[in-house]
Enzyme design. Structure first.
Site, short mmCIF file in Angstrom:
data_model
loop_
_atom_site.label_atom_id
_atom_site.label_comp_id
_atom_site.label_asym_id
_atom_site.label_seq_id
_atom_site.Cartn_x
_atom_site.Cartn_y
_atom_site.Cartn_z
N ASP A 252 -72.80 -54.53 -0.23
CA ASP A 252 -72.09 -54.15 0.99
C ASP A 252 -71.69 -55.31 1.89
OD1 ASP A 252 -72.57 -51.61 0.04
OD2 ASP A 252 -74.03 -51.06 1.58
N MET B 270 -68.21 -57.67 -12.12
CA MET B 270 -67.74 -56.27 -12.07
C MET B 270 -66.94 -56.00 -13.33
SD MET B 270 -66.67 -55.59 -8.10
CE MET B 270 -65.74 -57.09 -7.86
N CYS C 232 -77.14 -52.41 -13.79
CA CYS C 232 -76.08 -51.43 -13.97
C CYS C 232 -76.64 -50.01 -13.93
CB CYS C 232 -75.35 -51.66 -15.29
SG CYS C 232 -74.00 -50.49 -15.50
C1 LIG Z 1 -66.34 -51.58 -10.79
C2 LIG Z 1 -67.69 -52.22 -10.80
C3 LIG Z 1 -68.15 -52.81 -11.95
C4 LIG Z 1 -69.40 -53.43 -11.98
N1 LIG Z 1 -69.82 -54.05 -13.12
C5 LIG Z 1 -70.98 -54.77 -13.12
C6 LIG Z 1 -71.35 -55.57 -14.24
O1 LIG Z 1 -70.62 -55.67 -15.23
N2 LIG Z 1 -72.53 -56.23 -14.17
C7 LIG Z 1 -73.36 -56.17 -13.06
O2 LIG Z 1 -74.42 -56.79 -13.05
N3 LIG Z 1 -73.00 -55.44 -11.98
C8 LIG Z 1 -71.84 -54.77 -11.98
N4 LIG Z 1 -71.45 -54.10 -10.85
C9 LIG Z 1 -72.27 -54.19 -9.63
C10 LIG Z 1 -71.82 -55.35 -8.73
O3 LIG Z 1 -72.04 -56.59 -9.35
C11 LIG Z 1 -72.57 -55.33 -7.38
O4 LIG Z 1 -73.95 -55.46 -7.63
C12 LIG Z 1 -72.34 -54.05 -6.59
O5 LIG Z 1 -70.98 -53.68 -6.59
C13 LIG Z 1 -72.81 -54.22 -5.13
O6 LIG Z 1 -72.13 -55.28 -4.51
P1 LIG Z 1 -70.89 -55.01 -3.50
O7 LIG Z 1 -71.39 -54.05 -2.46
O8 LIG Z 1 -70.56 -56.36 -2.95
O9 LIG Z 1 -69.80 -54.40 -4.31
C14 LIG Z 1 -70.22 -53.46 -10.81
C15 LIG Z 1 -69.73 -52.85 -9.65
C16 LIG Z 1 -68.49 -52.25 -9.63
C17 LIG Z 1 -68.01 -51.63 -8.34
#
Ligand SMILES: Cc1cc2nc3c(=O)[nH]c(=O)nc-3n(C[C@H](O)[C@H](O)[C@H](O)COP(=O)(O)O)c2cc1C
Length: 341
Positions: free
Chosen positions: A202, A17, A100
């Protein structure tokens, strides 16, 4: 689970992230039992490599192995060069970002926008895998548009290219972060390919973690937003998966100690000015839902030095301890398992 020759200590992974999973946060999640972590994305554009932001993101000093560096871009040769640079910089695994959804990234046909051009995807995968001697992993989404999910083809091609593991966020670019993550296609990908599949999207509780692992058959799960201000989620999920029982939520005294330790690492890593500012969002996440936390945050945002920031945080937690607040009083939003598929 293995990524190339690296055996992970478990199958719980911190999602990359940008702006969140810097080295201090990754280290903290690993301390709480995450088996692996991926860096924030770093642009493949080498003209930006010496920017302050890139240098922080590429700092892996003292990080627990295996170190995984995520790169983002759209030009195969540029990505290959970035991969070689990160390996020389200490990365033991290179992760390619094709997930992304941000406009800034997609407008340059990078991140999830790449999913619109499968030939380019294939060229990138082949070129980056050939460029380095370390395992290359891919993180992506189900597709670009809803109704045109092409992840089955992309996953097959990734396996053919020699990608070592595939992390899959169960949404399309069109979904951004809306709707619920969909796990059906992750399950189909797992059935289709032989390389490790990491399910993402999620996952915010031990039950959800178990559900996603069981339903998709994925080798591992990746957790992003639910770890913000809650790095101990890896300990809770790990315990539940092993024993079927819930670990008690950390008490206020432990949260205070974890947060103050985290702040100290952030201050050391970023220095006085940026340390104070970057710490604000973490403090906000840790205190979400606690008593009078809105008022506390409004005051905390005004504090301009790291020493004063740590002091106001300590005082706030001491006040909670005096009032006998318990973490179990905090409501954590959870998604209804019956609504997802
Ligand atoms: C603030 C933020 C920054 C993120 N930056 C990246 C990143 O640098 N590279 C990436 O592959 N995904 C990035 N993501 C996506 C997350 O890795 C992940 O795929 C997404 O948040 C879904 O997972 P979660 O529901 O557990 O948050 C980002 C997500 C958030 C919320």
């Amino acid at each position: 689970m293995y990524i190339g020759s690296y055996r992970l200590s478990n199958n719980l992974i911190v999602a990359p992230m940008a702006g969140v999973t810097d080295r201090p946060f990754r280290t903290l999640c690993k301390y709480f039992g995450a088996g692996h972590a991926v860096s924030e994305m770093m642009t493949a554009d080498k003209t930006l490599r010496m920017s302050k932001k890139s240098l922080y993101r590429a700092n892996f000093d003292g990080e627990l192995a295996p170190i995984s560096a995520q790169i983002a871009g759209s030009d195969p040769e540029q990505l290959a060069e970035a991969a070689r640079y990160q390996v020389a910089n200490g990365a033991q695994i290179v992760d390619i970002n094709m997930g992304c959804p941000a406009k800034k990234v997609c407008n340059k046909l990078a991140g999830s926008a790449l999913l619109q051009d499968e030939d380019l995807v294939a060229r990138i995968l082949d070129t980056v895998v050939a460029a380095v001697d370390v395992p290359v992993t891919l993180k992506t989404r189900l597709g670009f548009l809803n109704g045109q999910e092409n992840i089955l083809r992309v996953a097959k091609r990734a396996e053919e290219a020699g990608i070592a593991a595939l992390a899959l966020h169960g949404r399309t670019r069109e979904d951004m972060y809306l709707n619920h993550a969909r796990y059906e296609l992750i399950k189909q990908v797992k059935q289709l390919i032989g390389i490790p599949v990491i399910a993402n999207g999620d996952i915010d509780s031990p039950e959800k973690a178990k559900y996603v692992l069981d339903y998709t058959g994925a080798d591992a799960i990746m957790i992003g937003r639910a770890a913000q201000g809650r790095p101990w989620i890896f300990r809770e999920i790990g315990h539940y998966l092993k024993t079927g029982e819930h670990l008690a939520t950390p008490d206020i005294a432990e949260v205070k100690a974890v947060l103050l330790g985290h702040l100290s690492e952030l201050y050391q890593f970023y220095g006085e000015y940026s340390g104070c500012r970057i710490a604000r969002k973490h403090i906000a996440w840790y205190t979400k839902g606690l008593r009078s936390s809105n008022e506390f945050r409004q005051n905390m945002y005004k504090v301009e030095s790291t020493a004063d920031q740590a002091k106001v945080v300590e005082a706030y937690f001491d006040q909670l301890l005096d009032l006998g607040q318990r973490m179990s009083d905090v409501q954590v939003e959870q998604v209804n398992l019956l609504e997802i598929k």
